[in-house]
Design a protein around this motif. Structure first.
Motif, PDB file in Angstrom:
ATOM      1  N   THR A   1       0.818  -1.221   0.000  1.00  0.00           N
ATOM      2  CA  THR A   1       0.000   0.000   0.000  1.00  0.00           C
ATOM      3  C   THR A   1       0.848   1.268   0.000  1.00  0.00           C
ATOM      4  O   THR A   1       0.580   2.218  -0.722  1.00  0.00           O
ATOM      5  CB  THR A   1      -0.943   0.035   1.227  1.00  0.00           C
ATOM      6  N   ASP A   2       1.909   1.288   0.799  1.00  0.00           N
ATOM      7  CA  ASP A   2       2.676   2.534   0.936  1.00  0.00           C
ATOM      8  C   ASP A   2       4.053   2.490   0.298  1.00  0.00           C
ATOM      9  O   ASP A   2       4.810   3.459   0.359  1.00  0.00           O
ATOM     10  CB  ASP A   2       2.828   2.880   2.427  1.00  0.00           C
ATOM     11  N   ARG A   3       4.402   1.372  -0.290  1.00  0.00           N
ATOM     12  CA  ARG A   3       5.738   1.266  -0.894  1.00  0.00           C
ATOM     13  C   ARG A   3       5.828   0.004  -1.740  1.00  0.00           C
ATOM     14  O   ARG A   3       4.869  -0.761  -1.819  1.00  0.00           O
ATOM     15  CB  ARG A   3       6.816   1.221   0.197  1.00  0.00           C
ATOM     16  N   ARG A   4       7.002  -0.207  -2.315  1.00  0.00           N
ATOM     17  CA  ARG A   4       7.266  -1.464  -3.021  1.00  0.00           C
ATOM     18  C   ARG A   4       8.216  -2.309  -2.168  1.00  0.00           C
ATOM     19  O   ARG A   4       9.217  -1.789  -1.671  1.00  0.00           O
ATOM     20  CB  ARG A   4       7.963  -1.183  -4.348  1.00  0.00           C
TER      21      ARG A   4
ATOM     22  N   ASP B   1      12.969   0.344  -2.254  1.00  0.00           N
ATOM     23  CA  ASP B   1      12.202   1.582  -2.297  1.00  0.00           C
ATOM     24  C   ASP B   1      12.305   2.346  -0.969  1.00  0.00           C
ATOM     25  O   ASP B   1      12.911   3.409  -0.879  1.00  0.00           O
ATOM     26  CB  ASP B   1      10.741   1.199  -2.624  1.00  0.00           C
ATOM     27  N   LYS B   2      11.741   1.791   0.105  1.00  0.00           N
ATOM     28  CA  LYS B   2      11.876   2.406   1.431  1.00  0.00           C
ATOM     29  C   LYS B   2      12.608   1.423   2.314  1.00  0.00           C
ATOM     30  O   LYS B   2      12.010   0.455   2.793  1.00  0.00           O
ATOM     31  CB  LYS B   2      10.509   2.726   2.025  1.00  0.00           C
TER      32      LYS B   2
END
Ligand code: SF4
Length: 238
Positions: free
Chosen positions: A78-81, A206-207
């Motif tokens: 939802t918020d990143r890969r 990504d993050k």
């Protein structure tokens, strides 16, 4: 009904000793299962081939449904890969491994999984999650075989992992963030191409949720480089 004994083979000294000892003792073996994380040392994959060749047992090679690199770097969330590097509270990799082996075992009911925990690491057997599963067996603990005994036993039978156990006391995924810091130092020095692979994967996250106590593997790499520089100047000053 007799249970099918499925040997869980990581390829390390303990599970290798487990397999060889079971064979020597004439224990019935239904199958031998190796889960290839995709992060194995190349020497470990060679060892699996050698074991297969010498024992004559076809080793079942399982793989994650999608590669570990996909789960870590690409998987849409939802918020990143990607899940980022595993950590003690984000062990998505062991969940994949557990599920794959269980899925295989459930196709061969009734089964009991034979795990190569050594007698001097019996605390692993007492962990809650393991205690709750009844269809597990720990023959090395039953036979009082320690880690050192397992390694010696394998060496005597001509298994050397191309020197991996001359470098490491325990061998797991080359990039496992749960391994000791000293082992990561060794990886960087003695297996630079694998270290570079870690850096490349790290760049693509990504993050980044962090690698051990560091934000990224690149931060850890800088620390090791600093240590090397300090050691260099220390030696010069002597
Ligand atoms: S060795 Fe580390 S990276 Fe590999 S599956 Fe186990 S916890 Fe995950």
């Amino acid at each position: 009904m007799e249970q099918n004994q499925i040997v869980s083979l990581s390829g390390g000294k303990d599970s290798t000793a487990l397999l060889l000892m079971m064979l020597e003792r004439g224990e019935p073996i239904h199958s031998v299962v190796f889960f290839d994380t995709g992060w194995e040392f190349p020497q470990m994959l060679d060892h699996i081939d050698l074991l297969e060749e010498r024992t004559g047992i076809k080793i079942v090679r399982l793989k994650p449904t999608l590669s570990f690199e996909y789960w870590m770097i690409e998987r849409p969330l939802t918020d990143r890969r990607g899940y980022s590097w595993p950590s003690p509270i984000r062990r998505w990799c062991t969940r994949e491994k557990f599920n794959a082996i269980n899925k295989y075992a459930n196709q061969h009911k009734p089964w009991v999984q034979c795990i190569g925990y050594a007698a001097d690491e019996a605390e692993r057997q007492s962990k809650e999650i393991v205690k709750r599963r009844r269809n597990l067996r720990f023959p090395l603990i039953e036979w009082d075989i320690t880690e050192d005994m397992a390694l010696q036993y394998c060496r005597k039978r001509g298994y050397h992992w191309s020197g991996l156990y001359d470098v490491y006391r325990r061998v797991s995924c080359f990039c496992c963030p749960l391994q000791r810091m000293s082992d990561l130092r060794k990886l960087r020095k003695q297996f630079p191409e694998l270290w570079q692979r870690m850096l490349d994967m790290d760049s693509r996250i990504d993050k980044n949720g962090g690698f051990k106590d560091y934000k990224t593997v690149h931060d850890l790499d800088r620390r090791f480089a600093d240590e090397d520089r300090q050691m260099f100047f220390y030696k010069l000053s002597k």
